[in-house]
Design an enzyme around this catalytic site. Structure first.
Site, PDB file in Angstrom:
ATOM      1  N   SER A   1       0.473  -0.989   0.460  1.00 40.27           N
ATOM      2  CA  SER A   1      -0.326  -0.227   0.255  1.00 40.27           C
ATOM      3  C   SER A   1       0.495   1.584   0.176  1.00 40.27           C
ATOM      4  O   SER A   1       0.788   2.577  -0.585  1.00 40.27           O
ATOM      5  CB  SER A   1      -0.969   0.053   0.973  1.00 40.27           C
ATOM      6  OG  SER A   1      -0.119   0.188   2.548  1.00 40.27           O
TER       7      SER A   1
ATOM      8  N   GLY B   1      -1.674  -3.807   0.593  1.00 40.20           N
ATOM      9  CA  GLY B   1      -2.329  -5.609   2.121  1.00 40.20           C
ATOM     10  C   GLY B   1      -0.933  -6.616   1.773  1.00 40.20           C
ATOM     11  O   GLY B   1      -1.632  -7.360   1.664  1.00 40.20           O
TER      12      GLY B   1
ATOM     13  N   ASN C   1       3.289  -5.454   5.795  1.00 40.13           N
ATOM     14  CA  ASN C   1       2.770  -6.563   6.459  1.00 40.13           C
ATOM     15  C   ASN C   1       2.360  -7.601   6.490  1.00 40.13           C
ATOM     16  O   ASN C   1       2.080  -8.173   7.614  1.00 40.13           O
ATOM     17  CB  ASN C   1       1.710  -6.325   5.117  1.00 40.13           C
ATOM     18  CG  ASN C   1       0.319  -5.401   4.796  1.00 40.13           C
ATOM     19  OD1 ASN C   1      -0.167  -4.508   5.368  1.00 40.13           O
ATOM     20  ND2 ASN C   1       0.395  -5.123   3.010  1.00 40.13           N
TER      21      ASN C   1
ATOM     22  N   ASP D   1      -4.463   6.682  10.306  1.00 37.90           N
ATOM     23  CA  ASP D   1      -4.539   5.124  10.811  1.00 37.90           C
ATOM     24  C   ASP D   1      -2.910   5.504  11.103  1.00 37.90           C
ATOM     25  O   ASP D   1      -2.081   4.576  11.331  1.00 37.90           O
ATOM     26  CB  ASP D   1      -4.117   4.320   9.529  1.00 37.90           C
ATOM     27  CG  ASP D   1      -3.424   4.501   8.700  1.00 37.90           C
ATOM     28  OD1 ASP D   1      -2.338   5.984   8.655  1.00 37.90           O
ATOM     29  OD2 ASP D   1      -3.530   3.751   7.696  1.00 37.90           O
TER      30      ASP D   1
ATOM     31  N   HIS E   1      -0.155   5.045   7.045  1.00 40.27           N
ATOM     32  CA  HIS E   1       0.385   5.861   6.146  1.00 40.27           C
ATOM     33  C   HIS E   1       0.717   6.549   5.269  1.00 40.27           C
ATOM     34  O   HIS E   1       0.284   7.895   6.351  1.00 40.27           O
ATOM     35  CB  HIS E   1      -0.522   5.626   4.936  1.00 40.27           C
ATOM     36  CG  HIS E   1      -1.032   3.646   4.662  1.00 40.27           C
ATOM     37  ND1 HIS E   1      -1.885   3.108   5.776  1.00 40.27           N
ATOM     38  CD2 HIS E   1      -0.638   2.922   3.674  1.00 40.27           C
ATOM     39  CE1 HIS E   1      -2.240   1.476   5.470  1.00 40.27           C
ATOM     40  NE2 HIS E   1      -1.165   1.055   4.493  1.00 40.27           N
TER      41      HIS E   1
END
Length: 198
Positions: free
Chosen positions: A24, A61, A92, A173, A176
């Site tokens: 991502s 992801g 991830n 979040d 990111h």
């Protein structure tokens, strides 16, 4: 042509094709397509006079295992073959508790595939968050410098360098980068990528 554009060096030489394969952080999670790292990197390289064309093969992801699984397929889809591939995985894996040994194996496989095809690599390094403990960090963090050395890849030691502790550069979040955060990453990495692709 704007005054700012007139001040830029002319774009020179043959087109340099760069393939950005990652998760991502490349796909541009929470951003517009024009704000994603590969797009902004292309603009920065062109501002330096490098005739770069960056293809975004980021998938939100993706773990390193998913990256390794699709890596050869993504390379096969490039015509002509890229001059450089940027590899960015590991975030991830950390979030999902995947063992560092597994992450190492997958990134090693991707770099080996690129080497086999004669494609230069820039490897984007990741650091483990402190809450995972010293033992995890000791296993995880050497993956990137050791594999870069093994395969003769160019290393960016920490892809998110410059964002840690700066909430104004990340999305809600806390993971990111926002558009300003992407610009900070580009500022810190475009020189390395530019040198590697020359």
């Amino acid at each position: 042509m704007s005054a700012a554009e007139a001040d830029l060096p002319p774009i020179m030489g043959p087109e340099r094709r760069i393939l950005a394969v990652g998760d991502s952080l490349f796909a541009g999670y929470g951003l517009t397509a024009n704000e994603a790292y590969p797009t902004r990197l292309e603009a920065a390289l062109r501002a330096k006079g490098i005739n770069a064309r960056v293809t975004n093969a980021g998938v939100s992801g993706d773990t390193s295992a998913a990256g390794a699984q699709r890596f050869a397929f993504v390379l096969d889809a490039q015509n002509p073959k890229p001059d450089l591939v940027i590899v960015e995985f590991g975030g991830n894996d950390i979030l999902r508790g995947i063992s560092p040994a597994e992450t190492r194996k997958n990134i090693d496989a991707m770099l080996a595939e690129a080497t086999k095809r004669g494609v230069k690599v820039v490897l984007m390094g990741m650091l483990a968050p402190p809450n995972l403990g010293a033992d995890f960090r000791k296993q995880f963090e050497p993956i990137y410098p050791e594999l870069a050395k093994k395969h003769g890849a160019t290393l960016v030691p920490f892809f998110l360098d410059g964002l840690v502790g700066k909430p104004e550069l990340v999305q809600a979040d806390n993971i990111h980068p926002n558009a300003k955060g992407v610009e900070e990453i580009v500022k810190r990495t475009a020189g390395t990528v530019g040198e590697a692709v020359k």
